[in-house]
Motif scaffolding. Structure first.
Motif, mmCIF file in Angstrom:
data_model
loop_
_atom_site.group_PDB
_atom_site.id
_atom_site.type_symbol
_atom_site.label_atom_id
_atom_site.label_comp_id
_atom_site.label_asym_id
_atom_site.label_seq_id
_atom_site.Cartn_x
_atom_site.Cartn_y
_atom_site.Cartn_z
ATOM 1 N N GLU A 19 0.811 -1.218 0.000
ATOM 2 C CA GLU A 19 0.000 0.000 0.000
ATOM 3 C C GLU A 19 0.847 1.271 0.000
ATOM 4 N N ASN A 20 1.976 1.233 0.691
ATOM 5 C CA ASN A 20 2.814 2.437 0.742
ATOM 6 C C ASN A 20 3.812 2.513 -0.414
ATOM 7 N N LYS A 53 10.679 15.893 -0.732
ATOM 8 C CA LYS A 53 9.277 15.544 -0.487
ATOM 9 C C LYS A 53 8.602 16.671 0.309
ATOM 10 N N ASN A 197 11.554 6.831 0.899
ATOM 11 C CA ASN A 197 10.128 6.537 0.854
ATOM 12 C C ASN A 197 9.954 5.147 0.239
ATOM 13 N N THR A 224 3.333 0.952 7.428
ATOM 14 C CA THR A 224 2.322 1.342 6.442
ATOM 15 C C THR A 224 1.865 2.789 6.593
ATOM 16 N N GLU A 225 2.205 3.428 7.739
ATOM 17 C CA GLU A 225 1.757 4.811 7.928
ATOM 18 C C GLU A 225 2.571 5.806 7.117
ATOM 19 N N GLU A 227 3.582 7.870 4.153
ATOM 20 C CA GLU A 227 2.796 8.309 3.004
ATOM 21 C C GLU A 227 3.543 8.044 1.702
ATOM 22 N N LYS A 228 2.863 7.422 0.777
ATOM 23 C CA LYS A 228 3.445 7.084 -0.520
ATOM 24 C C LYS A 228 3.675 8.339 -1.354
ATOM 25 N N GLU A 230 3.555 10.058 -4.778
ATOM 26 C CA GLU A 230 2.904 9.844 -6.071
ATOM 27 C C GLU A 230 3.808 10.363 -7.181
#
Length: 431
Positions: A19-20, A53, A197, A224-225, A227-228, A230
């Motif tokens: 998910e990340n 980022k 990341n 998982t916390e 943040e991906k 994009e």
């Protein structure tokens, strides 16, 4: 989850993006006692200018920061060193930084899941303070000074400096003493939060392991916390001219015999995926035909006392740059360079040997099949290739498809005298 099967080399690969954004690969190796994992980020010493980022403006960081950050990842907030727990579990752990990536790895025969959890956890736990960053500067400064006295290291980087005018590949991976003393915790965090990341990272696992258990362990350990990111990280680099920087660089060191690196700067760059892999394979075969032990050129140089058995020529390939580098020791490096140029011109006019091509190609096939029994080779090369959109399992297919005409064409395109440089380390004359 995706399953990739390669019927040519009888290997299978499981792949999932979490998910990340973390890309996780697992290759089962039945019957192997050792297990191996590598967690790598697409961040190396070349990455000095980028948009961090959460920000909009580009920044330029200090040279050597990727290597510095690698050193600091092992120090944890509880005061312990990440290596200590690996030792407790009976595992061998290490890390490395090169021009294009940073990797953290371990091998183990037992307690693998515990080690895998620890690998993911410590790499996702940065801890930089004014105190521990200042302490590290002295340690890395000593390492830099050690390489400053290493003639092999200097002759190599001088060849890069001769070939490249602007690209960061000419800069030492560790930076210099002046640059690392400017590094701050804030700068480290900017690099970490951008390049570490999970969406910019790959985890590769190989061994006789249960596929479901492997992915469950990874998902439980993964933070998982986070943040991906994009899209791709915006990086900046000066456009490298086709022309070399200079024809030669000569320095003197405490060596018994002159050392040399002869480089041919590649013009065919900015390729990715199978196109890049094909160029690399063709170039590797060509270098084997011309420079390897048993070749006509190698035998001539050795039998005439111009080189010793350290003579070697190989191709080095990345997306933004590539080059052939021929290294060795000999009393007259300039004569060696002249003879290499003569042989290359001879091959361009008279053609290469088809028999030599078939022999080099078969040797490459045999070497690759042999290397597929090496956990380290598969894992480290897989992640390095993956960042260039290459699947290492495609290597044999591309290799088998190479034709003699491809190698002859590459000879004419790549080996140009105007793109050739020489770096020499001469002995310091006794007083």
């Amino acid at each position: 989850m995706e399953k990739i099967v390669n019927n040519i080399i009888k290997e299978e690969l499981y792949f999932e993006t979490l998910e990340n954004g973390l890309k996780v690969y697992f290759m089962p190796k039945k019957g192997f006692i050792k297990k191996y994992a590598v967690l790598a980020t697409d961040f190396g010493s070349n990455d000095l200018e980028f948009i961090p980022k959460g920000e909009n403006e580009r920044i330029k960081v200090n040279e050597g920061i990727a290597h510095f950050l690698e050193h600091k990842m092992f120090e944890q907030p509880d005061g312990k060193n990440a290596f200590d727990l690996f030792s407790k579990y009976g595992a061998n752990a290490n890390a490395f930084t090169n021009f294009n990536m940073t990797a953290y790895l371990f091998s183990a025969t037992e307690n693998f899941n515990e080690c895998l959890t620890h690998l993911i956890d410590y790499v996702q736990t940065p801890y930089y303070t004014d105190e521990n960053v200042e302490k590290e500067k002295g340690i890395i400064a000593q390492e830099i000074k050690m390489y400053d006295d290493d003639a092999n290291w200097q002759v190599y980087f001088n060849a890069l400096k001769a070939m490249y005018q602007k690209h960061n590949v000419k800069i030492d991976i560790a930076g210099d003493v002046e640059s690392i003393y400017k590094i701050t915790p804030e700068e480290l965090y900017k690099c970490y939060n951008t390049f570490y990341n999970p969406s910019n990272m790959i985890l590769f696992i190989i061994g006789d392991l249960d596929q479901k258990e492997v992915f469950e362990t990874v998902k439980k350990a993964n933070h998982t916390e986070i943040e991906k990111i994009e899209g791709k990280i915006t990086r900046f680099s000066e456009k490298e001219p086709k022309e070399i920087a200079c024809k030669e660089i000569v320095e003197k060191y405490q060596v018994s015999m002159p050392m040399f690196n002869i480089g041919y700067k590649d013009e065919d760059i900015n390729l990715r995926g199978k196109e890049l892999l094909r160029k690399e394979v063709v170039s590797d075969i060509l270098c084997d035909m011309i420079f390897k032990t048993g070749s006509e050129l190698n035998d001539y140089l050795y039998m005439n006392g111009l080189v010793n058995d350290s003579f070697y020529g190989g191709f080095y390939s990345e997306v933004e740059y590539a080059f052939t580098l021929i290294s060795g020791e000999g009393k007259d490096p300039y004569k060696v360079k002249d003879i290499i140029s003569e042989y290359i011109e001879k091959y361009k006019k008279e053609g290469l040997s088809k028999e030599s091509f078939e022999r080099a190609k078969k040797k490459k096939i045999g070497e690759f099949i042999k290397y597929m029994d090496s956990m380290e080779f598969i894992a480290n090369n897989f992640v390095s290739y993956a960042f260039k959109d290459i699947n290492i399992l495609d290597y044999l297919e591309v290799l088998k498809d190479v034709k003699f005409e491809d190698v002859e064409e590459r000879l004419n395109k790549h080996f140009k005298e105007e793109n050739c440089v020489i770096s020499i380390i001469e002995p310091i004359e006794s007083m």
